[in-house]
Design a protein around this motif. Structure first.
Motif, PDB file in Angstrom:
ATOM      1  N   ASN A  38       2.661   3.679   9.531  1.00  0.00           N
ATOM      2  CA  ASN A  38       3.885   3.981   8.791  1.00  0.00           C
ATOM      3  C   ASN A  38       4.648   5.105   9.502  1.00  0.00           C
ATOM      4  N   ARG A  39       5.796   5.493   8.950  1.00  0.00           N
ATOM      5  CA  ARG A  39       6.646   6.475   9.617  1.00  0.00           C
ATOM      6  C   ARG A  39       5.944   7.827   9.789  1.00  0.00           C
ATOM      7  N   ARG A  40       5.235   8.250   8.757  1.00  0.00           N
ATOM      8  CA  ARG A  40       4.547   9.543   8.842  1.00  0.00           C
ATOM      9  C   ARG A  40       3.469   9.513   9.909  1.00  0.00           C
ATOM     10  N   GLN A  41       2.710   8.448   9.974  1.00  0.00           N
ATOM     11  CA  GLN A  41       1.655   8.329  10.984  1.00  0.00           C
ATOM     12  C   GLN A  41       2.240   8.277  12.391  1.00  0.00           C
ATOM     13  N   ILE A  42       3.335   7.572  12.542  1.00  0.00           N
ATOM     14  CA  ILE A  42       3.985   7.492  13.856  1.00  0.00           C
ATOM     15  C   ILE A  42       4.439   8.873  14.304  1.00  0.00           C
ATOM     16  N   PHE A  43       5.026   9.630  13.366  1.00  0.00           N
ATOM     17  CA  PHE A  43       5.522  10.966  13.723  1.00  0.00           C
ATOM     18  C   PHE A  43       4.370  11.904  14.075  1.00  0.00           C
ATOM     19  N   VAL A  44       3.323  11.898  13.248  1.00  0.00           N
ATOM     20  CA  VAL A  44       2.219  12.846  13.429  1.00  0.00           C
ATOM     21  C   VAL A  44       1.342  12.475  14.624  1.00  0.00           C
ATOM     22  N   ARG A  45       1.054  11.181  14.800  1.00  0.00           N
ATOM     23  CA  ARG A  45       0.080  10.763  15.808  1.00  0.00           C
ATOM     24  C   ARG A  45       0.700  10.398  17.159  1.00  0.00           C
ATOM     25  N   VAL A  46       1.951   9.996  17.167  1.00  0.00           N
ATOM     26  CA  VAL A  46       2.556   9.496  18.407  1.00  0.00           C
ATOM     27  C   VAL A  46       3.753  10.340  18.836  1.00  0.00           C
ATOM     28  N   LEU A  47       4.730  10.441  17.949  1.00  0.00           N
ATOM     29  CA  LEU A  47       5.995  11.054  18.340  1.00  0.00           C
ATOM     30  C   LEU A  47       5.881  12.557  18.558  1.00  0.00           C
ATOM     31  N   PHE A  48       5.325  13.288  17.580  1.00  0.00           N
ATOM     32  CA  PHE A  48       5.282  14.750  17.677  1.00  0.00           C
ATOM     33  C   PHE A  48       4.441  15.249  18.857  1.00  0.00           C
ATOM     34  N   PRO A  49       3.200  14.746  19.061  1.00  0.00           N
ATOM     35  CA  PRO A  49       2.420  15.249  20.207  1.00  0.00           C
ATOM     36  C   PRO A  49       3.096  15.015  21.547  1.00  0.00           C
ATOM     37  N   GLN A  50       3.714  13.847  21.736  1.00  0.00           N
ATOM     38  CA  GLN A  50       4.364  13.567  23.012  1.00  0.00           C
ATOM     39  C   GLN A  50       5.673  14.347  23.143  1.00  0.00           C
ATOM     40  N   MET A  51       6.372  14.514  22.018  1.00  0.00           N
ATOM     41  CA  MET A  51       7.587  15.305  22.039  1.00  0.00           C
ATOM     42  C   MET A  51       7.297  16.746  22.454  1.00  0.00           C
ATOM     43  N   THR A  98      17.277  23.003  18.138  1.00  0.00           N
ATOM     44  CA  THR A  98      17.753  21.664  17.780  1.00  0.00           C
ATOM     45  C   THR A  98      17.975  20.835  19.031  1.00  0.00           C
ATOM     46  N   GLU A  99      18.650  21.401  20.011  1.00  0.00           N
ATOM     47  CA  GLU A  99      18.921  20.677  21.248  1.00  0.00           C
ATOM     48  C   GLU A  99      17.653  20.467  22.063  1.00  0.00           C
ATOM     49  N   THR A 100      16.768  21.450  22.032  1.00  0.00           N
ATOM     50  CA  THR A 100      15.495  21.309  22.747  1.00  0.00           C
ATOM     51  C   THR A 100      14.686  20.141  22.189  1.00  0.00           C
ATOM     52  N   PHE A 101      14.548  20.091  20.873  1.00  0.00           N
ATOM     53  CA  PHE A 101      13.771  19.028  20.238  1.00  0.00           C
ATOM     54  C   PHE A 101      14.475  17.678  20.326  1.00  0.00           C
ATOM     55  N   ARG A 102      15.786  17.683  20.245  1.00  0.00           N
ATOM     56  CA  ARG A 102      16.523  16.415  20.355  1.00  0.00           C
ATOM     57  C   ARG A 102      16.260  15.761  21.712  1.00  0.00           C
ATOM     58  N   GLY A 103      16.353  16.549  22.776  1.00  0.00           N
ATOM     59  CA  GLY A 103      16.081  16.010  24.106  1.00  0.00           C
ATOM     60  C   GLY A 103      14.642  15.561  24.255  1.00  0.00           C
ATOM     61  N   ALA A 104      13.715  16.320  23.642  1.00  0.00           N
ATOM     62  CA  ALA A 104      12.298  15.972  23.741  1.00  0.00           C
ATOM     63  C   ALA A 104      11.995  14.680  22.986  1.00  0.00           C
ATOM     64  N   PHE A 105      12.574  14.519  21.800  1.00  0.00           N
ATOM     65  CA  PHE A 105      12.383  13.288  21.042  1.00  0.00           C
ATOM     66  C   PHE A 105      12.888  12.078  21.830  1.00  0.00           C
ATOM     67  N   GLN A 106      14.029  12.234  22.471  1.00  0.00           N
ATOM     68  CA  GLN A 106      14.618  11.129  23.211  1.00  0.00           C
ATOM     69  C   GLN A 106      13.846  10.816  24.491  1.00  0.00           C
ATOM     70  N   SER A 107      13.004  11.759  24.937  1.00  0.00           N
ATOM     71  CA  SER A 107      12.225  11.545  26.159  1.00  0.00           C
ATOM     72  C   SER A 107      10.957  10.733  25.918  1.00  0.00           C
ATOM     73  N   VAL A 108      10.556  10.605  24.656  1.00  0.00           N
ATOM     74  CA  VAL A 108       9.359   9.805  24.337  1.00  0.00           C
ATOM     75  C   VAL A 108       9.694   8.330  24.554  1.00  0.00           C
ATOM     76  N   PRO A 109       8.910   7.631  25.376  1.00  0.00           N
ATOM     77  CA  PRO A 109       9.198   6.212  25.653  1.00  0.00           C
ATOM     78  C   PRO A 109       9.247   5.366  24.385  1.00  0.00           C
ATOM     79  N   ALA A 110      10.260   4.530  24.298  1.00  0.00           N
ATOM     80  CA  ALA A 110      10.410   3.678  23.112  1.00  0.00           C
ATOM     81  C   ALA A 110       9.223   2.743  22.942  1.00  0.00           C
ATOM     82  N   GLY A 111       8.593   2.367  24.056  1.00  0.00           N
ATOM     83  CA  GLY A 111       7.439   1.470  23.988  1.00  0.00           C
ATOM     84  C   GLY A 111       6.284   2.067  23.208  1.00  0.00           C
ATOM     85  N   GLN A 112       6.144   3.403  23.248  1.00  0.00           N
ATOM     86  CA  GLN A 112       5.074   4.064  22.493  1.00  0.00           C
ATOM     87  C   GLN A 112       5.289   3.869  20.990  1.00  0.00           C
TER      88      GLN A 112
END
Length: 229
Positions: A134-147, A110-124
């Motif tokens: 949409n939210r699912r596309q953002i998570f799958v295509r942008v947020l999760f790979p960079q996290m 939980t703490e590992t992923f929380r820090g990783a999520f917060q490390s993804v630049p907000a600009g992305q």
């Protein structure tokens, strides 16, 4: 003879340890993602719940939690079977150990992923929204790979610790590396020798794991290192 006739048992214990670690890892990653999203949620109840979970689990020794969960679940199961007039059912050490370790290490993930999520630049994320995702596309295509790129070092560390923590399950009856090597050592009067065999098996597993994790880090860092250079 190298393993003095205990080779089949040690191989069986090794496979049991690997399967237990993989089951625990799957549960821990799932709980970690849920916990991290809860901690980053706008809803206060979810944040408090996730914070309580990680604080409690990380404050109590793994062995104590394992014993508490295993025996309390067995007691509850005994009460239920007695109430329903069923025959007594004993918890399977493999299943109980896997779920317990997954529950414990879910707090660390939980703490590992929380820090990783917060490390993804907000600009992305803003750019993804601007593209109409949409939210699912953002998570799958942008947020999760960079996290994952930020989380992999922590995931690797948690995995290595989790592999060693599987040894705790031997106290509730699982026939794993520790159990079979200890039994072999006692029966052959060569406890040190077979303990060393067990240590070498753990070293082999963690070394192989390191190679896989290094490959994953290169994969998720593709295109990033070159841009940084």
């Amino acid at each position: 003879m190298f393993l003095q006739g205990y080779g089949a048992l040690i191989l069986e214990g090794t496979f049991a340890t690997i399967k237990l670690a993989l089951l625990s890892m799957l549960l821990a990653v799932s709980l970690g993602l849920i916990g991290a999203l809860a901690k980053l949620s706008n809803q206060r109840f979810l944040r408090v719940l996730a914070t309580g979970y990680t604080t409690l689990i990380r404050s109590v020794p793994d062995l104590v939690i394992m014993l508490l969960l295993f025996y309390s679940l067995q007691i509850l199961l005994n009460v239920f079977t007695e109430w329903m007039h069923f025959e007594q059912v004993d918890l399977n050490p493999f299943v109980a150990g896997g779920f317990t370790l997954g529950f414990i290490y879910g707090a660390y993930f939980t703490e590992t992923f929380r820090g990783a999520f917060q490390s993804v630049p907000a600009g992305q994320l803003e750019a993804a929204i601007a593209y109409g995702m949409n939210r699912r596309q953002i998570f799958v295509r942008v947020l999760f790979p960079q996290m994952m790129r930020f989380a992999l070092p922590g995931i690797g560390n948690n995995w290595q610790v989790l592999i060693k923590a599987t040894a705790l399950v031997s106290i509730i009856g699982l026939i794993d590396i520790v159990k079979v090597t200890q039994d072999a050592g006692k029966h052959s009067m060569q406890l040190f020798y077979f303990s060393l065999i067990g240590a070498l098996i753990y070293l082999a597993i963690t070394t192989l794991s390191n190679g896989i994790l290094m490959w994953l880090e290169r994969r998720y860092s593709a295109g990033v290192r070159g841009a940084q250079l």
